[in-house]
Design a protein around this motif. Structure first.
Motif, mmCIF file in Angstrom:
data_model
loop_
_atom_site.group_PDB
_atom_site.id
_atom_site.type_symbol
_atom_site.label_atom_id
_atom_site.label_comp_id
_atom_site.label_asym_id
_atom_site.label_seq_id
_atom_site.Cartn_x
_atom_site.Cartn_y
_atom_site.Cartn_z
ATOM 1 N N ILE A 69 26.599 -8.793 -13.969
ATOM 2 C CA ILE A 69 25.242 -9.203 -14.330
ATOM 3 C C ILE A 69 25.014 -9.012 -15.824
ATOM 4 O O ILE A 69 24.418 -9.848 -16.501
ATOM 5 C CB ILE A 69 24.194 -8.414 -13.516
ATOM 6 C CG1 ILE A 69 24.279 -8.820 -12.041
ATOM 7 C CG2 ILE A 69 22.780 -8.658 -14.048
ATOM 8 C CD1 ILE A 69 23.393 -8.022 -11.128
ATOM 9 N N GLU A 73 26.322 -13.235 -15.703
ATOM 10 C CA GLU A 73 26.606 -14.054 -14.526
ATOM 11 C C GLU A 73 25.408 -14.042 -13.578
ATOM 12 O O GLU A 73 24.725 -13.030 -13.454
ATOM 13 C CB GLU A 73 27.827 -13.506 -13.777
ATOM 14 C CG GLU A 73 29.137 -13.790 -14.481
ATOM 15 C CD GLU A 73 30.309 -13.144 -13.762
ATOM 16 O OE1 GLU A 73 30.320 -13.167 -12.509
ATOM 17 O OE2 GLU A 73 31.183 -12.597 -14.453
ATOM 18 N N ASP A 74 25.183 -15.149 -12.919
ATOM 19 C CA ASP A 74 24.115 -15.181 -11.925
ATOM 20 C C ASP A 74 24.732 -15.108 -10.539
ATOM 21 O O ASP A 74 25.387 -16.043 -10.082
ATOM 22 C CB ASP A 74 23.299 -16.459 -12.065
ATOM 23 C CG ASP A 74 22.107 -16.446 -11.117
ATOM 24 O OD1 ASP A 74 21.802 -15.342 -10.578
ATOM 25 O OD2 ASP A 74 21.498 -17.500 -10.909
ATOM 26 N N LEU A 75 24.538 -13.940 -9.879
ATOM 27 C CA LEU A 75 25.197 -13.738 -8.582
ATOM 28 C C LEU A 75 24.314 -14.138 -7.411
ATOM 29 O O LEU A 75 24.724 -14.082 -6.259
ATOM 30 C CB LEU A 75 25.618 -12.287 -8.432
ATOM 31 C CG LEU A 75 26.607 -11.808 -9.506
ATOM 32 C CD1 LEU A 75 26.798 -10.312 -9.405
ATOM 33 C CD2 LEU A 75 27.937 -12.516 -9.360
ATOM 34 N N ASN A 76 23.061 -14.517 -7.749
ATOM 35 C CA ASN A 76 22.145 -14.966 -6.709
ATOM 36 C C ASN A 76 21.937 -13.924 -5.602
ATOM 37 O O ASN A 76 22.053 -14.222 -4.415
ATOM 38 C CB ASN A 76 22.665 -16.289 -6.117
ATOM 39 C CG ASN A 76 21.536 -17.048 -5.445
ATOM 40 O OD1 ASN A 76 20.373 -16.706 -5.649
ATOM 41 N ND2 ASN A 76 21.880 -18.041 -4.646
ATOM 42 N N LEU A 77 21.660 -12.697 -6.006
ATOM 43 C CA LEU A 77 21.463 -11.629 -5.024
ATOM 44 C C LEU A 77 20.001 -11.548 -4.632
ATOM 45 O O LEU A 77 19.120 -11.819 -5.435
ATOM 46 C CB LEU A 77 21.878 -10.289 -5.630
ATOM 47 C CG LEU A 77 23.366 -10.151 -5.927
ATOM 48 C CD1 LEU A 77 23.609 -8.932 -6.798
ATOM 49 C CD2 LEU A 77 24.162 -10.047 -4.640
ATOM 50 N N SER A 78 19.757 -11.187 -3.359
ATOM 51 C CA SER A 78 18.363 -11.060 -2.940
ATOM 52 C C SER A 78 17.770 -9.805 -3.582
ATOM 53 O O SER A 78 18.475 -8.845 -3.876
ATOM 54 C CB SER A 78 18.266 -11.003 -1.419
ATOM 55 O OG SER A 78 18.783 -9.800 -0.961
ATOM 56 N N THR A 82 19.897 -6.228 -5.228
ATOM 57 C CA THR A 82 20.389 -6.319 -6.592
ATOM 58 C C THR A 82 20.378 -4.949 -7.287
ATOM 59 O O THR A 82 19.359 -4.246 -7.269
ATOM 60 C CB THR A 82 19.597 -7.358 -7.415
ATOM 61 O OG1 THR A 82 20.072 -7.315 -8.743
ATOM 62 C CG2 THR A 82 18.101 -7.082 -7.409
ATOM 63 N N TRP B 291 16.498 -14.659 4.632
ATOM 64 C CA TRP B 291 17.559 -15.436 3.958
ATOM 65 C C TRP B 291 18.933 -15.296 4.591
ATOM 66 O O TRP B 291 19.855 -15.953 4.214
ATOM 67 C CB TRP B 291 17.642 -15.016 2.481
ATOM 68 C CG TRP B 291 16.362 -15.285 1.750
ATOM 69 C CD1 TRP B 291 15.896 -16.506 1.378
ATOM 70 C CD2 TRP B 291 15.397 -14.335 1.339
ATOM 71 N NE1 TRP B 291 14.688 -16.387 0.753
ATOM 72 C CE2 TRP B 291 14.354 -15.058 0.703
ATOM 73 C CE3 TRP B 291 15.285 -12.946 1.439
ATOM 74 C CZ2 TRP B 291 13.224 -14.437 0.173
ATOM 75 C CZ3 TRP B 291 14.169 -12.338 0.907
ATOM 76 C CH2 TRP B 291 13.163 -13.070 0.288
#
Lengths: 474, 464
Positions: A69, A73-78, A82, B291
């Motif tokens: 992070i 980088e974009d890990l797209n974590l909820s 995160t 989700w």
């Protein structure tokens, strides 16, 4: 006369196979008991290690995510996993707060079957309800463990009693006492020698059994080994003193056995349980149900006034309020604030639990002098690091660590800071410190004192009846 | 036989040691009953207060979102069965209250032993301690020399010359040991019965069955004592042998069995248990996580079932619906893991059973706890009842949430009168039949002990 007596006793004991039998019995008991103790210790160590491994693995994973992070980088974590949120780290990456076993822990299971040996304190959750009790079958807790402490405290006195309850009466019942009376030795001295000789042999056997038990379990502490043996000897000394007293005071074998058994029940079973029960009555701990009731009321109050509590909290902690605007308040902001309030409000009741338990313990410590069984039990427990005091010490350390852990995250949360890999390397770490002052040699001196009291009483009463010596021979 | 009985009883009462021992036992028993009954009433009182308080907390929640209430949860307090005052069983080591909340099944917490000093492990002066440990010892002290003394006093030949049948002597001696014990225990149980008779859930059937179990247990000890006395060369040997029997069956075997059972069928640590539950929970639906893969799947299924395009078109609040589905999944996970724990204990129990052949104490112990509803099964029965109530409560709350609000409406609040509609938690102890079913094996083993010891006693000849 002594050498003659010594040889005669040895012959007698070997011929009646007492020595062979007792050696075998003691070996069996010591080996089985120490094996049981060691098994528990091994399980404890393995459990802690595996918990640590799990934490290490998850740490590595978290760290790599954090680094990724930070690299953009974009890990797209909820949002609730995160690791850039401090609260997530505080809840999902706890440290193992463990109480490792010391080398002598195998001697005595003590309280170790009731309590857990590692916890993972988190930022959320009530630490007053911190559950330190271990998952165990209550049946097993009810029956207790077959450990060395049990063998020493409960069984060793019985072996001593069985071995020497009738040294004098047997001679009389066989008719050989009259022969002895013609020898140039007083009865008292002779019984004393005879019991001393038996004490010597049994100590040799206990030494052998201890050595085997320690070697088999690969215990390297020489001090521990010597101290354990000394404890056994001192405790046996008390019981031999008692058998000596009973032997010269009372007549028939069966009567001796009766009386000695009575002493055993009183010292080993009755006195400890009565002291415990009276301590319950004198210093009643408030019911835990009451604690629950109060906690619930405070919580429900806190819930109703959550916004107000947060405002007050931020007023009290302006350092947190600086960077805050109304929009950045999350669930966690008010949660942590109201949790703190509830905790503070419950503090008086919580300390009542601690205080009364401490008072009880103090009272019990005063009365422990009434029974050598309690003294030896406590002595073994403290050296095994499994006494109540050890777990109390551990609990306090956990509570402190829990606070330290929370305090680490609070500023990060209220300043709405992003958690970074640098923060990660600075997380508080728990290190259990055993309290050496719990271990205390005075208990063994207490047993010696009790022994000498028994002997003094014997000598005084014996002096009073010396003139009746002839009647003892009859 | 009558003469033997009368003579033996006279002798027992004349013997100062027996009088003293008997007196001490009665005194201890009296103390134990007094302490135990005052504790019993105190706990009962406290439970009543706590329950009322807790219900008040629940009903006074005011206007609130049902799911917030689900997280606030409610507590259940373990009620005591009246006979628990005679045999406390595992009560000291088992939790006394259960927190019932959303998403999570909690174990009973706060076992009394945590709040006691280290001495608690030495045992407790309670009626079951006297009944199980001390009275057998009294039997031994009364009977160890029944036969050996005849030989030592030289009265054997006198007896023989009278032409009395040896079995008559045996029965006379047997009864002379049994009758005083019957008298003491009957008195105790009658007093207990009178003290308890007003209490809810008390049944004389259970009380007398408990008494019967103890009588069988004592008969076994009388048999072994007389058997040893018949076989021994001298009184003192008989005494030492019997004391060893007592120590082995009451102390050594239970402890050793516990250790063996525990190492063969170990329990997980609390942390391990929590972790494995968590792993299984994450495999399924989490009510709070829309989700996840499972959540998406449920979404598709629900949309298809109701033939609508979006969640907002559903006739109920989908958030609450998902919450309930998640709850159902979690309940299953807990069910599975607690079952595992029970299987583990079933293994331990089989170890206890098979080693019961070494000690009449074990079956008597388990039967006594069972009938007093203070055994492990009863504890589980209570925990299961709380879990059922938890599931009902969650459904009650989620259903209201789903029915009365629309998708995304987390601000929904119910009326403050709503909380009263939730039925109260009511627990009834397992019935005597159920207990006997669970303890059948112990009963069989105890009867086995009785029969075999009787047979041996009758077939063995005096060693003269």
């Amino acid at each position: 006369m002594f050498t003659y007596n010594f040889k005669y006793e040895l012959k007698l004991l070997l011929r009646s196979s007492w020595i062979q039998l007792l050696t075998l019995l003691l070996l069996l008991l010591f080996v089985f008991a120490s094996y049981n103790g060691k098994q528990k210790v091994d399980k404890r160590t393995a459990d802690i290690t595996s918990a640590q491994t799990v934490v290490d693995t998850s740490d590595k994973e978290t760290l790599s995510i954090l680094l990724a992070i930070e690299k953009g980088e974009d890990l797209n974590l909820s949002p609730w996993v995160t690791p850039t949120s401090p609260i997530n780290i505080g809840n999902q990456n706890p440290r193992v707060a463990a109480m490792p076993a010391n080398e002598m822990a195998f001697m005595s299971v003590g309280q170790s079957d009731i309590y857990t040996h590692y916890v993972l304190p988190k930022v959320s959750g009530d630490d007053f309800a911190l559950n330190l009790s271990e998952m165990a079958s209550p049946i097993q807790l009810l029956f207790g463990s077959f450990d060395l402490a049990f063998v020493v405290v409960y069984l060793l006195p019985l072996i001593v009693i069985a071995f020497s309850y009738n040294v004098l009466s047997e001679e009389r019942e066989r008719g050989s006492l009259k022969l002895l009376a013609s020898q140039p030795i007083s009865i008292r001295k002779w019984v004393f020698q005879k019991i001393g000789i038996r004490m010597f042999w049994i100590s040799i056997m206990v030494l052998l059994a201890t050595t085997v038990a320690f070697l088999l379990n690969d215990i390297k502490s020489f001090d521990g080994y010597v101290l354990f043996f000394v404890t056994c000897v001192i405790y046996m000394l008390f019981w031999f003193g008692l058998t000596f007293a009973v032997n010269i005071q009372i007549g028939k074998s069966t009567q001796n056995a009766f009386v000695l058994l009575g002493f055993w029940i009183v010292f080993v079973l009755l006195i400890p349980s009565i002291i415990n029960q009276v301590s319950d009555v004198l210093y009643p701990v408030p019911s835990r149900n009451q604690l629950i009731n109060e906690m619930r009321e405070h919580k429900s109050e806190a819930e109703k006034k959550q916004d107000q509590i947060l405002d007050n909290f931020l007023r009290d902690h302006p350092e947190y309020a600086v960077n805050n605007d109304a929009n950045s308040k999350s669930f966690w902001h008010s949660y942590m604030a109201s949790q703190k309030i509830v905790k503070e409000e419950l503090q008086p009741l919580l300390s009542e639990f601690d205080n009364n338990l401490a008072k009880r313990q103090k009272w019990v410590n005063k009365l422990q002098w009434l029974s050598p069984a309690i003294l030896v039990q406590q002595d073994l427990n403290t050296r095994a690091g499994t006494s109540k005091a050890d777990y109390e010490n551990y609990r306090q350390q956990i509570l402190n660590f829990s606070n330290e852990w929370r305090d680490y995250f609070m500023p990060l949360l209220y300043n709405n800071q992003v958690f970074t890999s640098e923060h990660f390397s600075k997380l508080p770490i728990f290190q259990y410190k055993s309290d050496k002052s719990i271990i205390n040699g005075y208990r063994l001196w207490g047993v010696l004192l009790l022994t000498s009291i028994v002997l003094v009483i014997v000598i005084i009463t014996y002096k009073l009846r010396t003139k009746k010596e002839y009647s003892i021979i009859q | 036989m009558k003469n033997t009985l009368i003579k033996e009883l006279k002798e027992l009462f004349r013997d100062g040691r027996i009088r003293l021992a008997g007196g001490i036992v009665i005194l201890l028993l009296g103390m134990a009953v007094w302490i135990s009954s005052s504790q019993y009433h105190k706990i009962k009182q406290q439970n009543k207060i706590s329950e009322a308080h807790e219900r008040e907390n629940w009903e006074d929640q005011g206007e609130k979102n049902p799911h917030s209430a689900a997280h606030y949860g409610t507590y259940a307090f373990k009620p005591q069965y009246p006979l628990g005052f005679l045999d406390k069983g595992i009560e000291k080591y088992a939790g006394t209250s259960v927190f019932m909340e959303a998403h999570k099944r909690n174990e009973a917490q706060f076992s009394p032993v945590i709040d006691q000093t280290g001495l608690a492990r030495f045992g407790e002066l309670s009626p079951d301690f006297i009944l199980l440990f001390i009275i057998p010892l009294l039997i031994i002290l009364m009977g160890y020399n029944s036969f050996t003394k005849e030989r030592e006093l030289g009265t054997v030949s006198l007896l023989k010359s009278q032409g009395v049948k040896s079995n008559n002597i045996l029965f006379g001696k047997w009864l002379s040991l049994f009758l005083p014990i019957i008298a003491i225990t009957l008195l105790l149980f009658l007093i207990a019965g009178i003290l308890l008779s007003g209490l809810e859930g008390f049944g004389w059937g259970s009380l007398f069955l408990l008494l019967l179990v103890y009588w069988i247990y004592y008969a076994v000890f009388i048999n072994i004592t007389l058997l040893t006395s018949r076989l021994s060369k001298s009184s003192s040997i008989a005494l030492v042998v019997m004391l060893s029997v007592w120590i082995v069956s009451c102390l050594v075997v239970p402890k050793a069995t516990g250790n063996i059972a525990d190492s063969k069928y170990p329990y997980p640590t609390r942390q391990q248990f929590t972790t494995s539950v968590l792993v299984d929970k994450e495999k399924g639906l989490d009510g709070h996580n829309p989700w996840s893969k499972e959540a998406k799947k449920l979404e598709q299924q629900t949309l298809a079932k109701y033939k609508v395009d979006s969640l907002a078109q559903l006739p109920f609040n989908y958030d609450a619906f998902r919450m309930q589905k998640g709850e159902e999944h979690e309940a299953k996970v807990y069910q599975k893991h607690y079952q595992k724990l029970r299987d583990q204990f079933a293994g331990q129990a089989s170890t206890y059973r098979s080693l019961s052949i070494l000690s009449p104490f074990l079956p008597a112990r388990f039967l006594s706890m069972g009938i007093s509803r203070t055994d492990y099964h009863s504890h589980w029965d209570f925990e299961d009842a709380t879990e059922n109530y938890r599931i009902i409560t969650q459904k009650f709350l989620n259903d209201n949430f789903a029915k009365n609000s629309s998708y995304g409406d987390w601000g929904y609040k119910v009326d403050s009168s709503f909380w009263k509609d939730l039925p109260k938690f009511n627990y009834e102890h397992p019935s005597l039949n159920k207990v006997l079913e669970q303890q059948l094996f112990s009963l069989v083993i105890l009867m086995g002990w009785l029969l075999i010891s009787f047979l041996l006693l009758l077939t063995v000849k005096n060693k003269i």
